[in-house]
Design an enzyme around this catalytic site. Sequence first.
Site, PDB file in Angstrom:
ATOM      1  N   ASP A   1     -29.730 -87.961  33.439  1.00 52.50           N
ATOM      2  CA  ASP A   1     -28.275 -88.161  33.420  1.00 52.50           C
ATOM      3  C   ASP A   1     -27.533 -86.872  33.070  1.00 52.50           C
ATOM      4  OD1 ASP A   1     -25.736 -89.204  33.497  1.00 52.50           O
ATOM      5  OD2 ASP A   1     -25.898 -90.314  31.618  1.00 52.50           O
TER       6      ASP A   1
ATOM      7  N   ARG B   1      -7.272 -89.274  31.952  1.00 53.21           N
ATOM      8  CA  ARG B   1      -7.352 -87.876  31.506  1.00 53.21           C
ATOM      9  C   ARG B   1      -6.254 -86.980  32.052  1.00 53.21           C
ATOM     10  NH1 ARG B   1     -13.653 -88.952  31.683  1.00 53.21           N
ATOM     11  NH2 ARG B   1     -13.812 -89.702  29.570  1.00 53.21           N
TER      12      ARG B   1
ATOM     13  N   ASN C   1     -24.433 -87.307  38.107  1.00 55.67           N
ATOM     14  CA  ASN C   1     -25.855 -87.635  38.185  1.00 55.67           C
ATOM     15  C   ASN C   1     -26.174 -88.652  39.272  1.00 55.67           C
ATOM     16  OD1 ASN C   1     -24.349 -89.368  36.111  1.00 55.67           O
ATOM     17  ND2 ASN C   1     -26.095 -90.632  36.699  1.00 55.67           N
TER      18      ASN C   1
ATOM     19  N   GLY D   1     -18.462 -94.285  38.281  1.00 56.29           N
ATOM     20  CA  GLY D   1     -19.473 -95.129  38.915  1.00 56.29           C
ATOM     21  C   GLY D   1     -20.848 -94.491  38.985  1.00 56.29           C
ATOM     22  N   GLY D   2     -21.025 -93.374  38.314  1.00 59.90           N
ATOM     23  CA  GLY D   2     -22.310 -92.683  38.365  1.00 59.90           C
ATOM     24  C   GLY D   2     -23.436 -93.411  37.657  1.00 59.90           C
TER      25      GLY D   2
ATOM     26  N   TRP E   1     -16.171 -87.732  38.421  1.00 61.81           N
ATOM     27  CA  TRP E   1     -15.239 -88.289  37.432  1.00 61.81           C
ATOM     28  C   TRP E   1     -14.341 -87.278  36.752  1.00 61.81           C
ATOM     29  CZ3 TRP E   1     -16.668 -87.296  32.144  1.00 61.81           C
ATOM     30  CH2 TRP E   1     -17.973 -86.821  31.962  1.00 61.81           C
TER      31      TRP E   1
ATOM     32  N   THR F   1     -10.573 -92.234  36.234  1.00 59.93           N
ATOM     33  CA  THR F   1     -10.072 -91.846  34.916  1.00 59.93           C
ATOM     34  C   THR F   1      -9.693 -90.365  34.882  1.00 59.93           C
ATOM     35  OG1 THR F   1     -12.354 -91.499  34.217  1.00 59.93           O
ATOM     36  CG2 THR F   1     -11.360 -93.604  33.649  1.00 59.93           C
TER      37      THR F   1
ATOM     38  N   ASP G   1     -25.018 -84.887  34.350  1.00 59.64           N
ATOM     39  CA  ASP G   1     -23.896 -84.654  35.260  1.00 59.64           C
ATOM     40  C   ASP G   1     -23.617 -83.161  35.449  1.00 59.64           C
ATOM     41  OD1 ASP G   1     -21.799 -87.186  35.627  1.00 59.64           O
ATOM     42  OD2 ASP G   1     -23.222 -87.442  33.992  1.00 59.64           O
TER      43      ASP G   1
END
Lengths: 268, 547
Positions: free
Chosen positions: B289, B117, B246, B178-179, B228, B162, B291
Amino acid sequence: VIGALVWLAQAAVVDPSVIARGDQIFAQSCSVGYCHGVAGAASRGPRLRGRSFDRAYLFKVVRDGIANSAMPAWKDRLSEADIAAVVAYVASLGAAGEAPPTAPAPAAVATQEKLPAAPAQAERGRQLFFNASDDFRCSACHSVGAAGTAIAGDLDQFGAEPVRRIAAAMRAGTPTRIVSARLKDGDTFPALRVDESGDFVKLYDLSVPPPVLRTIERNDIQSLSGGGSWSHRKLAERYKPQQLADIIAYIRWTASGEKSEVRPSDLQ
Amino acid sequence: MRHVLLLLMLSCAAAPAQHSTRENWPYYGGGLSAWRHSELEQVNTGNVRKLVPVWAFQTGINDGGLQSTPIVIDGIVYLSSSWNRVFAIDGATGRELWHYFYQNPREIGVGYSPWNRGVAVDGERVFMGTLDNSVVALDRRTGRELWKVNVENIRQCGCNITGAPLVARGKVMVGVTGGDSAHRGYITAFDARTGRKAWRFWTIPAPGEKGSETWDKDSWKFGGGSTWMTGSYDPELNLVYWGVGNPAADFYGASRRGANLYTDSVVALDADTGTLRWYYQQVPHDVWDWDTAYECVLLDLPVNGRIRKLLLNVNKGGYTFVIDRTSGEFVSAWPVADNINWISGVSPKGELLGRNEPELGKTTSICPCIAGGRSWNHGAFSPVTGWYYSTGHEWCQDVTPREEEPSEGKDFFGGVFTLKPPPNGKPGSHLDAYDPVSGKRMWRYEAKYPLLASILSTAGGLVFTGDPEGQFFALNTRTGEKLWSFPTGSGHRGSSVTYAIKGRQYVLTPSGWGSSVAGLMSQLWPETESFRSGSSLFAFALPEDTK
């Protein structure tokens, strides 16, 4: 055996219990997260339902993964029979068209591990070797059993060595590959030599973990000299004798299948 | 060469770009405050219809689309693509100056791939996080690798990088994915010159540390808390703000009873040491989930007649939280999506009301879906209108949680989900203008498919973004009226920017469809499965004689 299993998966009529087994494994391993979606409904991974695939191709992809992609190889996590069951299940989705997903996910997931469990001591050693919360963990510089980072060497060769030899190596001072690097700007650091053949010198900077692979112009280097303060012994001294024994037990078990217990007194 | 270097350094020093941008687009969020707003106004509501493409650039690797934010400094565009390719491009002509292709292992084997990104540029160096969880520093003039450090072994952690790095105070700060894996998250800072680790902030405290009492037994070891996206920085307070994702397992919370700090929180860290100054947790004990990983927008705005230093953060559950960025005190919360049923609302103190938690072994309809009431693609703040621009999505999902034991580095979701339309209507999307503090909506632009590209705001009275079908378009910041549109040929998932060279303003957009959410969309819109992927940059400007 593989040929027979592929043949099994290829067979036009597959035992429904095989498909059910494949359904269960798929729900645990393939529909999770952003992968293939419930019953192959698509997500980050491609849609699998309502499509037809060559079963031998599917078997190969599930077993070996797809290079340069997020699709992992399952051969270390699933038996050949389980992979064949997944293939049979995915093939069954081809006839399902756009129908809504049927089977709800199982309420509980059993971890799929086909590797034999390590002896208790080796398992304790494994946790120390790979302890993600410890910056100085062994695996930051070493690999063993195809896991870890091999910048300072793979330890599989040590697997068959006597315990005392392994312990002595852990408590050694400064290996010859490690030098003291001094740059012209005054920066000084312990370095692991990697490549000094061209105009640029590659070194691992070992000042603080994790090691940094630095590419430095030869002209910027004042000196690379032996000695220095870096010592592997300091790393070994972070552990109690029992912990060192556990780590050695893990290396021996992983590298050579040795299961015998290692006692702290064996290290002397 | 020395003179050129000196000039480069001087121009960087002269343009701190804390909030808005001008000639350069120096940081991931435009300025350090993540406004994604430019003071350039050569292209404006009066002439945007004359905007024409002046060059295009192909990265040559379509996998995962193009999700990057280009960085532009002194007329040079620094772009990263999927599989960690980096390009330096002449911003006036589109000519490549250098490229760097990072050598990733053949098998990545984790789902957080293969996109990237963005890079960060600071002084003489370009920084990037990699698919195999390393950070590299490149020579800005040549693209030559200067240092590389592996943050954690990808095969062990099931995690990677990323997001774009953030550089402040001579340190390169990177988050980690890795969440949704059995992993313990962190933010790591490296010395920009040497690559040596400077500090690490663990997003989950270890036993004995403050906050560890919010985790059950050993659940802290594999509790997620990924980082992330990219943080923001306030130079006056010397605080780095970062959103934490999360807790894991995502949908199954019984094995991690407690609030699960610092997941779903914004954390404020001392930039020099990584020490936690304060945190604000939006969703204690998340089981959906949601985030809190998106951008932290730093705003100085009046609240009840008094100017306060604020931080605005939209979470995946579709709620925007506004807090005081000096203390973490709650100020307000408001939604960006219409279909939200996981809570009934947020109290005046910031507490979640009417939690609707999926139950083990049952299937529950939850809105929005896992892809978010808004996706990560960023909003923009215009100091001209005083409004915040954000997308919002209307889509739901059936969630079935299940018990799950963690296995280090492996998927750790604790359930499965299937996308569904909202109970009383069609799925869809919109781009809205809001008062940032009250959340009062000023206008809405409706879209057929989820708008999954970031928003760019300019002083020319324009907001730019793109859609999944490949249209890049401009709206009037005050009315939402569409003023201009151009088909780039592939859907938009990245972040457009603007810059100027020799008095000419350029608007630059990535174009390239792909990603997890793009794949998920086909569960609701089957036709999107065949939307064309791509990976290119398009630069637009007014014809030379228009000025």
